[in-house]
Design a protein around this motif. Structure first.
Motif, short mmCIF file in Angstrom:
data_model
loop_
_atom_site.label_atom_id
_atom_site.label_comp_id
_atom_site.label_asym_id
_atom_site.label_seq_id
_atom_site.Cartn_x
_atom_site.Cartn_y
_atom_site.Cartn_z
N VAL A 58 4.99 1.31 -0.17
CA VAL A 58 4.80 2.23 -1.28
C VAL A 58 3.40 2.01 -1.85
CG1 VAL A 58 5.61 2.89 -3.57
CG2 VAL A 58 7.26 2.15 -1.82
N SER A 59 2.68 3.09 -2.05
CA SER A 59 1.36 2.96 -2.66
C SER A 59 1.32 3.71 -3.98
CB SER A 59 0.27 3.45 -1.70
OG SER A 59 0.45 4.82 -1.41
N GLN A 60 0.49 3.21 -4.88
CA GLN A 60 0.33 3.83 -6.19
C GLN A 60 -1.15 3.90 -6.53
OE1 GLN A 60 3.89 1.30 -8.10
NE2 GLN A 60 3.11 2.88 -9.49
N SER A 61 -1.50 4.95 -7.27
CA SER A 61 -2.88 5.06 -7.74
C SER A 61 -2.91 5.72 -9.11
CB SER A 61 -3.72 5.86 -6.74
OG SER A 61 -3.19 7.17 -6.59
N PRO A 62 -3.89 5.39 -9.95
CA PRO A 62 -4.84 4.29 -9.74
C PRO A 62 -4.15 2.94 -9.96
CG PRO A 62 -5.09 5.19 -11.94
CD PRO A 62 -4.05 6.04 -11.26
N SER A 63 -4.82 1.87 -9.62
CA SER A 63 -4.23 0.55 -9.85
C SER A 63 -4.37 0.16 -11.33
CB SER A 63 -4.87 -0.51 -8.96
OG SER A 63 -6.27 -0.46 -9.07
N TYR B 139 3.32 0.61 -14.82
CA TYR B 139 4.24 1.65 -14.33
C TYR B 139 4.45 1.41 -12.84
CZ TYR B 139 3.89 3.78 -18.85
OH TYR B 139 3.97 3.99 -20.20
N LEU B 140 5.70 1.17 -12.48
CA LEU B 140 6.06 0.83 -11.11
C LEU B 140 6.84 1.96 -10.48
CD1 LEU B 140 7.21 -2.83 -11.75
CD2 LEU B 140 5.29 -2.16 -10.32
N VAL C 174 -2.57 11.34 -19.00
CA VAL C 174 -2.82 10.59 -17.77
C VAL C 174 -1.81 11.00 -16.70
CG1 VAL C 174 -3.84 8.58 -18.90
CG2 VAL C 174 -1.37 8.63 -18.48
N GLU C 175 -2.26 10.88 -15.46
CA GLU C 175 -1.40 11.14 -14.30
C GLU C 175 -1.39 9.92 -13.40
OE1 GLU C 175 -1.55 15.96 -13.52
OE2 GLU C 175 -2.41 14.58 -12.06
N LEU C 176 -0.20 9.50 -13.05
CA LEU C 176 -0.03 8.35 -12.16
C LEU C 176 0.65 8.84 -10.89
CD1 LEU C 176 1.40 5.84 -14.82
CD2 LEU C 176 -0.97 6.45 -14.37
N ARG C 177 0.18 8.33 -9.77
CA ARG C 177 0.66 8.86 -8.49
C ARG C 177 1.40 7.79 -7.70
NH1 ARG C 177 -1.45 12.66 -4.16
NH2 ARG C 177 -0.92 11.62 -2.19
N CYS C 178 2.41 8.25 -6.97
CA CYS C 178 3.19 7.35 -6.11
C CYS C 178 3.41 7.99 -4.75
CB CYS C 178 4.54 7.05 -6.75
SG CYS C 178 5.69 6.13 -5.68
N PRO D 221 2.56 -1.45 -5.91
CA PRO D 221 1.84 -2.48 -6.67
C PRO D 221 1.76 -2.17 -8.17
CG PRO D 221 0.31 -1.06 -5.52
CD PRO D 221 1.67 -0.64 -5.08
N GLY D 222 2.09 -0.96 -8.56
CA GLY D 222 2.07 -0.62 -9.97
C GLY D 222 0.72 -0.06 -10.43
N THR D 223 0.77 0.65 -11.54
CA THR D 223 -0.44 1.09 -12.25
C THR D 223 -0.41 0.46 -13.62
OG1 THR D 223 -0.63 3.22 -11.12
CG2 THR D 223 -1.65 3.03 -13.29
#
Lengths: 117, 113
Positions: free
Chosen positions: A4-9, A90-91, A19-23, A110-112
């Protein structure tokens, strides 16, 4: 294989901004979860997506929080008009089917780390 | 409402010491129980889990946990810890009818070399 990847770190933003967090979940996993971890606390469930079903949004703390999952894969968590209390990690996690009865393992990104000034 | 309690927030041990981390939950029905671990700089990952069968569960790196239904407990044990076990350990529970995991606050374990 890719996890699983997340961005940004890390994300630093000013109070009131969006804000927008991506998974990106593991390929083929139909279940996707978002959690929030505040300092010194356990994970707090936010939202759950399972295939094409309507998401379970019961954990979202306010209407400033929303999430979507496009094409059954990538998910975006959006926080509007951020507040200082939104600061947390945020995981995102995914699992193959979301089968709760059999104790299906969730695989975490890895979470943001979000900091609202 | 369901809750998970981890009794120790910080534990410091010397190498080769024995470890037991407590986890208690509140829910009267059938549950799945998990221990996840987060090593420094790494993702959360599964250490071990119980959903049915033998209540003594063995996981990776020599860890084990015992589900005691009468005590609503799922304590994590390791007979001899190593410096590389330094990490944060989380207990989590879900009712078998519900995918939502309820998490404990975590225990930070530091192993002195």
């Amino acid at each position: 294989g890719a996890g699983v990847s997340q961005s940004p770190s890390n994300k630093v933003t000013e109070k009131g901004k969006d804000v927008e967090l991506r998974c990106d979940p593991i390929s083929g996993h139909t279940a996707l979860y978002w959690y929030r971890q505040s300092l010194g606390q356990g994970l707090e469930f936010l939202i759950y997506f399972q295939g094409n079903s309507a998401p379970d949004k019961s954990g979202l703390p306010s209407d400033r929080f929303s999430a979507e999952r496009t094409g059954g894969s990538v998910s975006t968590l959006t926080i509007q008009r951020t507040q200082q209390e939104d600061s947390a990690v945020y995981l995102c996690a995914s699992s193959p089917t979301g089968a709760s009865q059999r104790g299906e393992t969730q695989y975490f990104g890895p979470g943001t780390r979000l900091l609202v000034l | 409402a369901q809750s998970v309690s981890q009794h120790n927030h910080h534990v410091i041990l010397s190498e080769a010491a024995s470890l037991e981390l407590g986890c208690n939950y509140s829910y009267g029905g059938t549950v799945n129980l998990f221990w996840y671990v987060q090593y420094p700089g790494q993702h959360l990952q599964l250490l071990l889990k119980y959903f049915s069968g033998d209540p003594l569960v063995k996981g990776i790196k020599g860890f084990e946990a015992e589900f005691i239904k009468s005590k609503f407990s799922f304590n994590l044990r390791k007979p001899s810890v190593q410096w590389s076990d330094t990490a944060e350990y989380f207990c989590a529970v879900n009712a078998q009818s519900n995918y939502q995991l309820i998490w404990g606050a975590g225990t930070k374990l530091i192993i002195k070399p």
